[in-house]
Design a protein around this motif. Structure first.
Motif, PDB file in Angstrom:
ATOM      1  N   HIS A  90       0.831  -1.208   0.000  1.00 39.80           N
ATOM      2  CA  HIS A  90       0.000   0.000   0.000  1.00 39.80           C
ATOM      3  C   HIS A  90       0.859   1.249   0.000  1.00 39.80           C
ATOM      4  O   HIS A  90       2.059   1.208   0.267  1.00 39.80           O
ATOM      5  CB  HIS A  90      -0.931   0.009   1.226  1.00 39.80           C
ATOM      6  CG  HIS A  90      -0.199  -0.041   2.521  1.00 39.80           C
ATOM      7  ND1 HIS A  90       0.156  -1.226   3.131  1.00 39.80           N
ATOM      8  CD2 HIS A  90       0.270   0.950   3.324  1.00 39.80           C
ATOM      9  CE1 HIS A  90       0.810  -0.957   4.245  1.00 39.80           C
ATOM     10  NE2 HIS A  90       0.910   0.349   4.397  1.00 39.80           N
ATOM     11  N   HIS A  92       0.743   5.216   1.728  1.00 40.45           N
ATOM     12  CA  HIS A  92       0.061   6.020   2.750  1.00 40.45           C
ATOM     13  C   HIS A  92      -0.483   7.268   2.058  1.00 40.45           C
ATOM     14  O   HIS A  92       0.286   7.997   1.425  1.00 40.45           O
ATOM     15  CB  HIS A  92       1.010   6.408   3.889  1.00 40.45           C
ATOM     16  CG  HIS A  92       1.515   5.225   4.660  1.00 40.45           C
ATOM     17  ND1 HIS A  92       2.713   5.239   5.344  1.00 40.45           N
ATOM     18  CD2 HIS A  92       0.987   3.993   4.861  1.00 40.45           C
ATOM     19  CE1 HIS A  92       2.887   4.069   5.919  1.00 40.45           C
ATOM     20  NE2 HIS A  92       1.864   3.283   5.643  1.00 40.45           N
ATOM     21  N   GLU A  98       7.549   5.343   7.546  1.00 43.01           N
ATOM     22  CA  GLU A  98       7.284   4.201   8.420  1.00 43.01           C
ATOM     23  C   GLU A  98       8.593   3.466   8.689  1.00 43.01           C
ATOM     24  O   GLU A  98       9.537   3.578   7.901  1.00 43.01           O
ATOM     25  CB  GLU A  98       6.276   3.270   7.720  1.00 43.01           C
ATOM     26  CG  GLU A  98       5.912   2.035   8.507  1.00 43.01           C
ATOM     27  CD  GLU A  98       4.635   1.355   8.003  1.00 43.01           C
ATOM     28  OE1 GLU A  98       4.086   1.776   6.970  1.00 43.01           O
ATOM     29  OE2 GLU A  98       4.201   0.413   8.678  1.00 43.01           O
ATOM     30  N   TYR A 100      10.250  -0.391   9.778  1.00 47.50           N
ATOM     31  CA  TYR A 100      10.099  -1.836   9.981  1.00 47.50           C
ATOM     32  C   TYR A 100      11.349  -2.358  10.695  1.00 47.50           C
ATOM     33  O   TYR A 100      12.464  -1.893  10.429  1.00 47.50           O
ATOM     34  CB  TYR A 100       9.999  -2.578   8.641  1.00 47.50           C
ATOM     35  CG  TYR A 100       8.680  -2.479   7.909  1.00 47.50           C
ATOM     36  CD1 TYR A 100       7.599  -1.757   8.397  1.00 47.50           C
ATOM     37  CD2 TYR A 100       8.518  -3.148   6.697  1.00 47.50           C
ATOM     38  CE1 TYR A 100       6.394  -1.700   7.696  1.00 47.50           C
ATOM     39  CE2 TYR A 100       7.318  -3.096   5.992  1.00 47.50           C
ATOM     40  CZ  TYR A 100       6.260  -2.369   6.502  1.00 47.50           C
ATOM     41  OH  TYR A 100       5.078  -2.306   5.805  1.00 47.50           O
ATOM     42  N   HIS A 136       4.880   0.341  -0.207  1.00 52.17           N
ATOM     43  CA  HIS A 136       5.700  -0.727   0.368  1.00 52.17           C
ATOM     44  C   HIS A 136       4.962  -2.054   0.430  1.00 52.17           C
ATOM     45  O   HIS A 136       3.772  -2.105   0.696  1.00 52.17           O
ATOM     46  CB  HIS A 136       6.211  -0.329   1.754  1.00 52.17           C
ATOM     47  CG  HIS A 136       5.230   0.421   2.591  1.00 52.17           C
ATOM     48  ND1 HIS A 136       4.863   1.727   2.333  1.00 52.17           N
ATOM     49  CD2 HIS A 136       4.511   0.050   3.690  1.00 52.17           C
ATOM     50  CE1 HIS A 136       3.977   2.115   3.227  1.00 52.17           C
ATOM     51  NE2 HIS A 136       3.735   1.119   4.063  1.00 52.17           N
TER      52      HIS A 136
END
Ligand code: S6P
Ligand code: ZN
Length: 187
Positions: A90, A92, A98, A100, A136
């Motif tokens: 998806h 954003h 983000e 990880y 991502h």
């Protein structure tokens, strides 16, 4: 919703669970329509046992603005006509970044900004940074479950349509020594 208080969340590294936990999402093959290149192989798997491809367990931190929720994604090992099992992927909507952190197994983080594609090998301890504006997707490149922690802005949201429309730049296929990245083509 009452405000969230400071809290410790216990992470069980063996079972990949959080305590306390929030909602858990289970994505089966049938939830991944339009993503694998080989549509016939995808349909055969759906009409077979419709396997679980990945789960997402969230902490109790809500997905609302200014909060910083976390979740653990666990992707099962497998492939569909050689294309490695993966998340939907998806963008954003407001392009928030983000983080990880790979926890277990072997995987990859595929990113696409509409023009450029990036692939990061994700091994336990690897921090993958997703800059603003990069769609991502995560991929399991190994033969055991691949799990990672995600930390993201609570208002980030998920635009799945963007990936269906634009693709991810590359597709990840299984190879004897990890992964074979091929140029994206639509199903
Ligand atoms: C949320 C973050 C992850 C994914 C999860 C499942 O911003 O990137 O928690 O939601 O890995 O992937 P997807 O593409 O099905 O949401
Ligand atoms: Zn995300």
């Amino acid at each position: 919703t009452p405000p969230i208080s400071p809290m410790a969340i216990a992470f069980d590294a063996e079972n990949l669970t959080l305590s306390p936990a929030g909602p858990t999402l289970t994505r089966r093959m049938s939830d991944l329509e339009g993503l694998f290149l080989d549509t016939d192989a995808w349909a055969a798997a759906v009409h077979g046992d419709d396997p679980v491809v990945y789960t997402v367990t969230s902490s109790p931190v809500p997905e609302i603005d200014r909060e910083l929720p976390q979740s653990i994604t666990t992707i099962m090992p497998g492939h569909t006509s050689g294309e490695l099992w993966m998340t939907k992927g998806h963008q954003h909507p407001d392009h928030q970044g983000e983080i990880y952190l790979a926890l277990k197994g072997r995987g990859g983080l595929l990113m696409f900004d509409g023009e450029r594609t990036e692939w990061l090998d994700m091994l336990p301890g690897t921090i993958g940074y997703i800059p603003p504006g990069w769609a991502h997707r995560s991929v399991n490149t190994g033969d055991e479950p691949y799990a990672f922690l995600a930390v993201y802005p609570g208002g980030a949201g998920h635009d799945y349509g963007w990936v269906l429309e634009h693709g991810m730049g590359s597709r990840a296929y299984r190879a004897t020594d990890g992964v074979d990245l091929r140029p994206y083509s639509a199903p």
